[in-house]
Design an enzyme around this catalytic site. Sequence first.
Site, mmCIF file in Angstrom:
data_model
loop_
_atom_site.group_PDB
_atom_site.id
_atom_site.type_symbol
_atom_site.label_atom_id
_atom_site.label_comp_id
_atom_site.label_asym_id
_atom_site.label_seq_id
_atom_site.Cartn_x
_atom_site.Cartn_y
_atom_site.Cartn_z
ATOM 1 C CD GLU A 376 -3.047 -0.916 2.242
ATOM 2 O OE1 GLU A 376 -2.741 -0.304 3.269
ATOM 3 O OE2 GLU A 376 -4.156 -1.443 2.070
ATOM 4 C CD GLU A 437 -4.513 -5.919 3.197
ATOM 5 O OE1 GLU A 437 -5.223 -5.181 3.909
ATOM 6 O OE2 GLU A 437 -3.288 -5.813 3.093
HETATM 7 C C1 GAL Z 1 -4.720 -2.630 5.073
HETATM 8 C C2 GAL Z 1 -3.291 -3.085 5.423
HETATM 9 C C3 GAL Z 1 -3.278 -4.231 6.408
HETATM 10 C C4 GAL Z 1 -4.228 -3.962 7.535
HETATM 11 C C5 GAL Z 1 -5.585 -3.768 6.959
HETATM 12 C C6 GAL Z 1 -6.643 -3.621 7.997
HETATM 13 O O1 GAL Z 1 -4.740 -1.361 4.570
HETATM 14 O O2 GAL Z 1 -2.633 -3.468 4.257
HETATM 15 O O3 GAL Z 1 -1.986 -4.447 6.895
HETATM 16 O O4 GAL Z 1 -3.805 -2.855 8.230
HETATM 17 O O5 GAL Z 1 -5.561 -2.603 6.162
HETATM 18 O O6 GAL Z 1 -7.874 -3.676 7.369
#
Ligand code: GAL
Length: 719
Positions: A376, A437
Site C-alpha cells: 500500500e 485484502e
Molecule cells: C490494510 C493493510 C493491512 C491492515 C488492513 C486492515 O490497509 O494493508 O496491513 O492494516 O488494512 O484492514
Amino acid sequence: MIEIIRLNQDWLFCPKNLRNGQHTSCNEKLFTRVTLPHMNPLLPWHDFDEKTYQSVSWYRRWFRPSPRWKGNRVRLAFDGVMIAAQVWINNQYIGEHKGGYTPFTFDITDHLAWNKNNLIAVCVDSRERPDIPPCGGLIDYLLFAGIYRDVRLEILPSVYIADVFAKPRLNNLETDILITNTTADTVCTSVSIRLGGNAVRENVEVAAHSSRTVSLNLDHLDVKPWSLDAPQLYTLQTALRSCDKVSTRIGFREARFEKDGRFYLNGTPVKLIGLDRHQTFPYVGGAMPDRVQARDADILKYELGLNIVRTSHYPQSPAFLNRCDEIGLLVFEELPGWQHIGDEAWKEISKQELREMILRDRNHPSIVLWGVRINESRDDHDFYTETNRIAHELDPTRQTGGVRYFQESEFLEDVFTFNDFSNDVQIPKNRPHLITEFNGHMFPTKSFDQEERLIEHALRHARIQNKQMGMDEVAGAIGWCAFDYNTHAEFGSGDRICYHGVMDIFRFPKFAAHFYKSQRNPKYGYVLEPASHLKIGERSGGGFDPLYVFSNCETVEIWVDNKCYGSYEPDRENFPHLPHPPFRCSGFATWGHRCADIEFRGKVNGKVVIKKLIAGDGVSQKLYLAADDYVLNADGSDCTRVVFGLTDPFGNFLPYATGSVFFSLIGPAEIIGENPFALVAGRGAVWMKAGTRPGEAILRAEKKGLPPKEIKVRIRKKD
Ligand code: GAL
C-alpha cells in the site's frame, strides 16, 4: 554440506545494552540462559506497551569447534533476528545484518580458535529503527524482538555447493548450481544432479577464491505434478565429486496468472480463495518454533478450507512455507513493508531483503507470486522498476505482484494485486487481477462481540467471496485476515489488538471462520456450524431468526425434542457462485420458547453425514482441556498449543462464560502464557514448551465450581 549443528540451546541473554557484551571477559552474571526462538519479555496476549521490548540486548553462545571440522569451512547461519544484529566471534567483529525477516550467514572459519571454547556474541537492536524496512512510518502490526528464529553452524567442504535453484516444469527440470571454491587453487571437479533414476553430470573448473554457476537439466521426467489435492514433492540430489552434496525438495508445477484474469495451476483454472496471515502469536510474537508456525498452514488449509495465503507483509518462517509445500497451499510472499518508503539507503536495504527472500524461498512449489512493492505504498517508478527487475532476474519462473489500494497506481508488475475495501468487488481493468485484502478495518469483530456483529462479519466475507467467484476476470480474493494480531497503539481497539481475523489471536474460530471452513471440499470432512449462540434474548428484538448455518452438506435439518422443525437448502439465490452457499433458516424459533436442546443434521444424498447438538441451557457444564500435540521433542523450544474453556454438555464453548482457569504443571516443560487465564469468549489458550529433559509433563487446569482436568504430554528425546 557436511554437517549442520543446531545452535538453539544454551544461549545467554541480557536485556540491557552492555558496553562490552562482545568481550570474552564480560561478566555473565547479568545474563540468563535461554533457548531459541527467543523473545523478551513475555507479554500478555493484549493490553501491553509495545515499548517494553524495543531495546538493545545481548546474546552470547559458547561452543567448542570439533577437530572434525578442520580443513572445512564453518558458517554461522541466522534464520531471523529482529531487527538488526551485529555479530562477534572471539572478540572479533564479523559483521552486521539489517532486517528482521530474512536470513543471513557469516563464514567464521578464519575466526575460530581450536582446542578451546569460542564465543559468539550478538548485539540485537530491536528498536523500530527508521533506517530499516518496514520501519520509518506507522505500521499496523508489531515486529517484536530478539533472535526469534533458529541459528545453526554449517560445516562445508572448502569447495562447496553454495546454492541450488531448481526450476521444475511439468516434466523437465532446469537447475542453476552455484559452486564456491574457497581455496587458493583452481579446482577441477564434476557436478551432478539426480532425481530418482535420472541423473546428469558435468565437469567444471572453478577458479581460486571464486564462485561459478553451472546449469544442468533433466528432460522427459516421469513425475507426478504438484497440485492442491496431491502436492507431490521430490528430492533433488546435487553433488560435487565426492566432496559435497545437497538435497533440495521440489515440486513440479506450472503456475500462471493469465491475461484472461484467471489463475492456472498445471493448465487448469483455479479460483483462489484465501486470507492474509501474520506470523505472530500471543505472548511471544514471532518466536514460536517450527511446529507451531507450521500448524498455521494446516489451520488455513483444513480448518479454513483455503487454497492460498498471503504472507502479509514479510517473508515468514521457513517451517510455515515447508508445510504449505507439503499440504498444497499456495502462497503469495512479499517483501517487508507497510505504506512507508524511506530514503535511498532504506530502499537499498529493502532491495536486499527482496533478494534474501527470493534466494531463500525460490524452490518452494507453493509460492506462486512475489510481492515486490511495499504494501500500500505510493508509486515510486524507479524503486519498483528495480524491485521487479531483481525479482525477474533472481527468479524468471514466477510472476510479480505489488499490493496497492488505488487502481490508478502505476502498473509495473505482472499481476495487479489490489486491496479492495469497497465492500464490493471493483471491476478489473483488463489485466491479471488478484484481490489481496478486503473487509479488515471496515468491520472489526471480536470473538466476544454480540452475535449480530459476528454474523454480519461472516456474511461480509461470504458476499465478497461469492461475488469474486462469479467473475472470471478476477483470479481470486484473499481477505483480511486469518487471525487477530497484536498491533501498535495507533491501530486496532486500543488493547494492542486488531480484531480483524476470522479466527481470534489464539486461532479459535469466529463465525466467519465457519463460513470459510464450509467452502472446503467435503473430502476433508463435512462441516455443520450454526452462526448463532441460539439463545433467545441475544439479538436485538429477541429470537434468532434468521439463522445462518455454514455447511458443505446438501440439506440441513433442525430438530428439537425429536421433531424436525425444518429442512433447508443452501441460499443459492443470494450466493449463487459459492461452492457451498450458507443456509438461511427461518420460521422456527420465537421469543418465549422453552430452552430446548437443538440438533442440526447435515445430509448428503438423503443420508445424515454430520450432526451438531447445542444445549438450550447456556450455563457452563464442563471444563475442556486439550493439546494440539501430545508428544514434543526435548529440545528446549518445541511447543504445542493447549486450549481450554467452558462448554455446554455437548462440547460447545459458551461465549459469555468468564472467570479464571488456574494451571499447575509437573514435569520437564513450562507454560508460555497467562496463569491464571481469564477466559475470552468462554475459552483461551496457552502454549506448553518442552524442556531439554525427556519425561512426562502433566498439566492440570482448575476452574472454581467444576471438576479439574488434566492432560499428559510426552517429552521425548530428539532423534
Ligand atoms: C490494510 C493493510 C493491512 C491492515 C488492513 C486492515 O490497509 O494493508 O496491513 O492494516 O488494512 O484492514
